[in-house]
Design a protein around this motif. Structure first.
Motif, PDB file in Angstrom:
ATOM      1  N   LEU A  27       0.850  -1.191   0.000  1.00 19.93           N
ATOM      2  CA  LEU A  27       0.000   0.000   0.000  1.00 19.93           C
ATOM      3  C   LEU A  27       0.885   1.241   0.000  1.00 19.93           C
ATOM      4  O   LEU A  27       2.087   1.162   0.238  1.00 19.93           O
ATOM      5  CB  LEU A  27      -0.898   0.003   1.241  1.00 19.93           C
ATOM      6  N   LYS A  28       0.269   2.409  -0.236  1.00 20.77           N
ATOM      7  CA  LYS A  28       1.011   3.667  -0.219  1.00 20.77           C
ATOM      8  C   LYS A  28       0.458   4.587   0.859  1.00 20.77           C
ATOM      9  O   LYS A  28      -0.759   4.693   1.028  1.00 20.77           O
ATOM     10  CB  LYS A  28       0.920   4.360  -1.583  1.00 20.77           C
ATOM     11  N   GLY A  62      -1.012   7.625   2.596  1.00 18.06           N
ATOM     12  CA  GLY A  62      -1.889   8.694   2.137  1.00 18.06           C
ATOM     13  C   GLY A  62      -2.845   8.329   1.026  1.00 18.06           C
ATOM     14  O   GLY A  62      -3.650   9.155   0.605  1.00 18.06           O
ATOM     15  N   VAL A  63      -2.800   7.109   0.534  1.00 15.49           N
ATOM     16  CA  VAL A  63      -3.689   6.674  -0.544  1.00 15.49           C
ATOM     17  C   VAL A  63      -4.745   5.749   0.047  1.00 15.49           C
ATOM     18  O   VAL A  63      -4.416   4.672   0.570  1.00 15.49           O
ATOM     19  CB  VAL A  63      -2.905   5.957  -1.669  1.00 15.49           C
ATOM     20  N   PRO A  64      -6.022   6.131  -0.019  1.00 18.84           N
ATOM     21  CA  PRO A  64      -7.079   5.286   0.534  1.00 18.84           C
ATOM     22  C   PRO A  64      -7.103   3.912  -0.144  1.00 18.84           C
ATOM     23  O   PRO A  64      -6.851   3.784  -1.341  1.00 18.84           O
ATOM     24  CB  PRO A  64      -8.372   6.053   0.235  1.00 18.84           C
ATOM     25  N   VAL A  65      -7.407   2.897   0.640  1.00 15.42           N
ATOM     26  CA  VAL A  65      -7.510   1.535   0.125  1.00 15.42           C
ATOM     27  C   VAL A  65      -8.790   0.912   0.683  1.00 15.42           C
ATOM     28  O   VAL A  65      -9.181   1.200   1.812  1.00 15.42           O
ATOM     29  CB  VAL A  65      -6.271   0.690   0.488  1.00 15.42           C
ATOM     30  N   THR A  66      -9.425   0.096  -0.128  1.00 17.40           N
ATOM     31  CA  THR A  66     -10.624  -0.621   0.307  1.00 17.40           C
ATOM     32  C   THR A  66     -10.382  -2.111   0.194  1.00 17.40           C
ATOM     33  O   THR A  66      -9.989  -2.607  -0.863  1.00 17.40           O
ATOM     34  CB  THR A  66     -11.848  -0.231  -0.549  1.00 17.40           C
ATOM     35  N   THR A 117     -12.549   0.410   4.470  1.00 19.01           N
ATOM     36  CA  THR A 117     -11.755   1.430   3.791  1.00 19.01           C
ATOM     37  C   THR A 117     -10.965   2.217   4.823  1.00 19.01           C
ATOM     38  O   THR A 117     -11.505   2.602   5.862  1.00 19.01           O
ATOM     39  CB  THR A 117     -12.658   2.380   2.978  1.00 19.01           C
ATOM     40  N   PHE A 118      -9.681   2.430   4.544  1.00 16.80           N
ATOM     41  CA  PHE A 118      -8.853   3.255   5.412  1.00 16.80           C
ATOM     42  C   PHE A 118      -7.709   3.840   4.592  1.00 16.80           C
ATOM     43  O   PHE A 118      -7.465   3.444   3.455  1.00 16.80           O
ATOM     44  CB  PHE A 118      -8.331   2.467   6.610  1.00 16.80           C
ATOM     45  N   THR A 119      -7.021   4.810   5.181  1.00 18.39           N
ATOM     46  CA  THR A 119      -5.871   5.446   4.545  1.00 18.39           C
ATOM     47  C   THR A 119      -4.646   5.216   5.423  1.00 18.39           C
ATOM     48  O   THR A 119      -4.606   5.708   6.556  1.00 18.39           O
ATOM     49  CB  THR A 119      -6.115   6.959   4.359  1.00 18.39           C
ATOM     50  N   PRO A 120      -3.654   4.469   4.942  1.00 18.68           N
ATOM     51  CA  PRO A 120      -2.443   4.260   5.730  1.00 18.68           C
ATOM     52  C   PRO A 120      -1.754   5.602   6.010  1.00 18.68           C
ATOM     53  O   PRO A 120      -1.587   6.413   5.105  1.00 18.68           O
ATOM     54  CB  PRO A 120      -1.568   3.379   4.834  1.00 18.68           C
ATOM     55  N   GLU A 121      -1.356   5.811   7.260  1.00 18.97           N
ATOM     56  CA  GLU A 121      -0.782   7.090   7.653  1.00 18.97           C
ATOM     57  C   GLU A 121       0.728   7.055   7.857  1.00 18.97           C
ATOM     58  O   GLU A 121       1.348   8.113   8.001  1.00 18.97           O
ATOM     59  CB  GLU A 121      -1.463   7.583   8.934  1.00 18.97           C
TER      60      GLU A 121
END
Length: 115
Positions: free
Chosen positions: A21-22, A24-28, A70-74
């Motif tokens: 994952l990246k 700041g990029v939302p992922v579901t 859904t969340f955004t890795p910080e």
């Protein structure tokens, strides 16, 4: 039915078990649970997905349950996830302690790399 383990039996599995994952990029994540047990994808410091169980049908089959998260890795890093529920009965092999910690990588555990 999950993947076949070294004992030639099917075991609970989340596939794929590793992700990139990246920050700041939302992922579901969309998880389809084909059995009637609770599961999770718990990665301390990153996420905690509670996966809904399927439901028993009158004909003896199981109606799959769909869980969407859904969340955004910080923050960047390598995060190991595992299931926090005792599953994969009757042997619970996929829940046994693996080389990297609780649960077996590739079955009920894996890695998430956040860049």
């Amino acid at each position: 039915m999950g993947f076949i383990g070294p004992d030639k039996q099917h075991h609970d599995t989340i596939a794929p078990s590793s992700f990139v994952l990246k920050v700041g990029v939302p992922v579901t994540f969309t998880v389809i649970n084909f059995d009637d047990g609770h599961h999770s994808m718990t990665a301390p410091g990153l996420m905690n997905i509670m996966i809904k169980p399927g439901t028993d049908e009158p004909n003896g089959s199981i109606k799959p349950a769909i869980t969407t998260y859904t969340f955004t890795p910080e923050k960047a890093g390598n995060f190991r996830w595992h299931c926090i529920f005792q599953c994969d009965g009757p042997s619970h092999w996929a829940m046994s302690h693996g080389f990297d910690g609780p649960d077996r990588d590739g079955y009920m555990a894996g890695w998430i790399k956040v860049l």
